[in-house]
Design a protein around this motif. Structure first.
Motif, PDB file in Angstrom:
ATOM      1  N   ARG A  62      38.251 -80.878  42.011  1.00  0.00           N
ATOM      2  CA  ARG A  62      39.136 -80.599  43.439  1.00  0.00           C
ATOM      3  C   ARG A  62      40.720 -80.847  42.562  1.00  0.00           C
ATOM      4  O   ARG A  62      41.057 -81.460  41.805  1.00  0.00           O
ATOM      5  CB  ARG A  62      38.734 -81.676  44.500  1.00  0.00           C
ATOM      6  N   GLN A  63      40.862 -79.715  43.077  1.00  0.00           N
ATOM      7  CA  GLN A  63      42.486 -79.589  42.895  1.00  0.00           C
ATOM      8  C   GLN A  63      42.876 -81.545  43.525  1.00  0.00           C
ATOM      9  O   GLN A  63      44.555 -81.742  42.802  1.00  0.00           O
ATOM     10  CB  GLN A  63      43.437 -78.810  43.651  1.00  0.00           C
ATOM     11  N   THR A  78      50.273 -77.605  43.766  1.00  0.00           N
ATOM     12  CA  THR A  78      50.206 -76.155  44.155  1.00  0.00           C
ATOM     13  C   THR A  78      50.774 -75.386  43.228  1.00  0.00           C
ATOM     14  O   THR A  78      50.691 -74.401  42.723  1.00  0.00           O
ATOM     15  CB  THR A  78      50.211 -76.561  45.529  1.00  0.00           C
ATOM     16  N   ILE A  81      49.204 -74.970  40.030  1.00  0.00           N
ATOM     17  CA  ILE A  81      47.943 -74.427  39.672  1.00  0.00           C
ATOM     18  C   ILE A  81      48.112 -72.618  39.781  1.00  0.00           C
ATOM     19  O   ILE A  81      47.023 -72.081  39.785  1.00  0.00           O
ATOM     20  CB  ILE A  81      47.340 -74.598  40.358  1.00  0.00           C
ATOM     21  N   GLU A  85      47.344 -70.260  37.249  1.00  0.00           N
ATOM     22  CA  GLU A  85      46.290 -68.680  37.817  1.00  0.00           C
ATOM     23  C   GLU A  85      46.818 -67.472  38.214  1.00  0.00           C
ATOM     24  O   GLU A  85      45.805 -66.773  37.655  1.00  0.00           O
ATOM     25  CB  GLU A  85      45.492 -68.900  39.977  1.00  0.00           C
ATOM     26  N   ARG A  92      39.949 -70.767  40.719  1.00  0.00           N
ATOM     27  CA  ARG A  92      40.559 -71.781  41.452  1.00  0.00           C
ATOM     28  C   ARG A  92      39.203 -70.927  42.959  1.00  0.00           C
ATOM     29  O   ARG A  92      38.818 -69.634  42.894  1.00  0.00           O
ATOM     30  CB  ARG A  92      40.810 -71.450  43.161  1.00  0.00           C
ATOM     31  N   VAL A 102      39.699 -77.490  47.035  1.00  0.00           N
ATOM     32  CA  VAL A 102      39.851 -76.517  46.118  1.00  0.00           C
ATOM     33  C   VAL A 102      39.472 -77.265  44.332  1.00  0.00           C
ATOM     34  O   VAL A 102      39.268 -77.971  44.131  1.00  0.00           O
ATOM     35  CB  VAL A 102      40.814 -75.715  46.017  1.00  0.00           C
ATOM     36  N   GLU A 103      38.519 -76.064  44.180  1.00  0.00           N
ATOM     37  CA  GLU A 103      37.729 -76.597  43.010  1.00  0.00           C
ATOM     38  C   GLU A 103      38.073 -75.748  42.065  1.00  0.00           C
ATOM     39  O   GLU A 103      38.507 -74.210  41.784  1.00  0.00           O
ATOM     40  CB  GLU A 103      36.257 -76.291  42.914  1.00  0.00           C
ATOM     41  N   LEU A 104      38.286 -76.627  40.398  1.00  0.00           N
ATOM     42  CA  LEU A 104      39.098 -75.540  40.207  1.00  0.00           C
ATOM     43  C   LEU A 104      38.039 -75.771  38.061  1.00  0.00           C
ATOM     44  O   LEU A 104      37.670 -76.469  38.058  1.00  0.00           O
ATOM     45  CB  LEU A 104      40.523 -76.420  39.178  1.00  0.00           C
TER      46      LEU A 104
END
Length: 150
Positions: A62-63, A78, A81, A85, A92, A102-104
């Motif tokens: 998780r972020q 944020t 990431i 991305e 995400r 939010v899973e990364l």
């Protein structure tokens, strides 16, 4: 002695060399300066690499947990990431059970980039503290881990 030497100039630190926070800050600045002069042109900054590397080792992290673990402020995390991305290095996912999370995970390009970067990153890190003996370097790392709580 509380002196920093720059060329022929000496600067009296007035005891700052006994302040751990101050000394850690100078050490960090020195490491970053050397990093950018030696390997900075490789495309990833230290923070970007650390984010990719931790995601690589913790797919689906998780972020918020990632940011807390690496001590990156939420707003900066944020932005970081989003930039990674946009470069197609990570993706995400918002899980159904918690729409706020939010899973990364790394994309295939992100995995390739992280693996390639790990070679030069860890090779560079081996040279950090080259003025120290191997035993001193291990002692420094052990003390830093203890200080941080790892």
């Amino acid at each position: 002695m509380d002196m920093l030497v720059h060329g022929n100039e000496k600067v009296d630190l007035g005891g700052l060399n006994e302040a751990p926070g101050f000394m850690l800050r100078l050490a960090q600045l020195k490491v970053f300066e050397n990093f950018f002069s030696e390997v900075g042109g490789r495309g990833l900054k230290p923070g970007e690499f650390s984010v990719l590397w931790v995601i690589r080792n913790n797919p689906g992290i998780r972020q918020s947990i990632l940011g807390q673990s690496l001590m990156i402020k939420r707003a900066h995390m944020t932005k970081l990431i989003r930039a990674l991305e946009d470069r197609n290095l990570l993706s995400r996912n918002i899980p159904d059970e918690d729409r706020r999370a939010v899973e990364l995970t790394l994309t295939s390009m992100g995995k390739t980039e992280a693996e390639a970067a790990s070679e030069w990153f860890f090779a560079y890190e081996q040279g950090v503290g080259a003025a120290l003996s191997e035993a001193e370097r291990e002692q420094l790392l052990a003390l830093l881990r203890k200080f941080i709580g790892i």
